[in-house]
Design a protein around this motif. Structure first.
Motif: not given
Length: 277
Positions: A146-174
């Motif tokens: 559970s710890i391995v999965a949760k830490v991996t997901r949290d890190r992936a979400l923080k480092e998520w590469l947003v594909e829609e570069t033409g949009e003004d997308i902030n990362r304050n998604f909670g």
């Protein structure tokens, strides 16, 4: 991603494994499954590692435990972003393919515990399965997964590469959970009346459907290369309503949207699908 690629020295000993997931409920980001395995002879030592259900731990503590288990030579682990229906096949097969002698596996319940256990036992008859509710709280080996999965997901979400570069997308998604006020505000802010949400959002999840009500009606037309010789479609296309969009109710538009006929707008203007650039 997994622990050392080389098969551990203890892999030939009878081993047990725990499997758990992170991200089943959120509308944002990936769903991650993790597993942790070790020799059965090491099972009594797991309690001293202070593993617990990752949902009960603060982020700092999860990160600390994650780094410590990576250094433990008596533990192996692996994570993957996969469909939950592939859980048993993919995670178990991954470790078995490494040459680890798995004899026991512990999993959280998915539907009816007995039915799931029987299904797994039929596919992997050499492994004893324990399928239980709250397995991540009852069995340290599952807590570690559970710890391995949760830490991996949290890190992936923080480092998520947003594909829609033409949009003004902030990362304050909670947290990404639909009940989180910050996540709900982010969804409202980044909703497009035609195109829906950025790729970070799980369009097809039921928790996302309510946010798409009242938006633009969309007809999903058929392309000519999907039509058979007699002018009828050889396969039905998916409707956007499958992903929460409101669809047209007129019969003629429904026929065009189902793939039975090419959109009249495109026919009249001789617009063709471009397959090569």
């Amino acid at each position: 991603m997994e622990s050392e690629c080389l098969t551990p020295e203890w892999a030939s000993q009878p081993c047990l494994m725990g499997i758990d997931e992170a991200g089943r409920g959120p509308v944002l980001g990936p769903m991650v499954y993790g597993c942790m395995y070790c020799p059965i002879s090491y099972q009594s030592s797991l309690a001293s590692l202070h593993f617990a259900d990752s949902k009960t731990l603060k982020e700092e503590k999860r990160e600390e435990l994650y780094e410590s288990l990576k250094l433990d030579k008596s533990l192996g682990w692996a994570v993957d972003v996969i469909d939950p229906r592939e859980l048993s096949a993919k995670m178990l097969a991954k470790v078995l393919d490494m040459g680890v002698l798995l004899t026991e596996a512990y999993l959280d319940t998915v539907g009816d515990p007995d039915k799931y256990r029987i299904k797994l036992s039929e596919r992997f008859p050499s492994i004893k399965f324990v399928v239980s509710k709250k397995a991540d709280s009852l069995f340290p080996i599952v807590s570690g997964a559970s710890i391995v999965a949760k830490v991996t997901r949290d890190r992936a979400l923080k480092e998520w590469l947003v594909e829609e570069t033409g949009e003004d997308i902030n990362r304050n998604f909670g947290s990404g959970y639909p009940g989180d006020p910050e996540t709900k505000a982010w969804l409202v802010q980044h909703k497009h009346s035609v195109f829906g949400f950025p790729s970070l959002v799980r369009f097809s999840w039921g928790t996302c459907t309510t946010h798409l009500k009242g938006e633009v009606e969309v007809a999903w037309e058929a392309d000519e290369n999907e039509e058979s010789g007699n002018g009828s479609s050889s396969k039905r296309q998916a409707k956007l309503s499958s992903f929460g969009f409101k669809t047209c109710e007129k019969r003629s538009e429904e026929i065009e949207s189902s793939g039975k006929g090419r959109c009249k707008f495109l026919q009249a203007r001789k617009i063709q699908q471009l397959t090569q650039f």
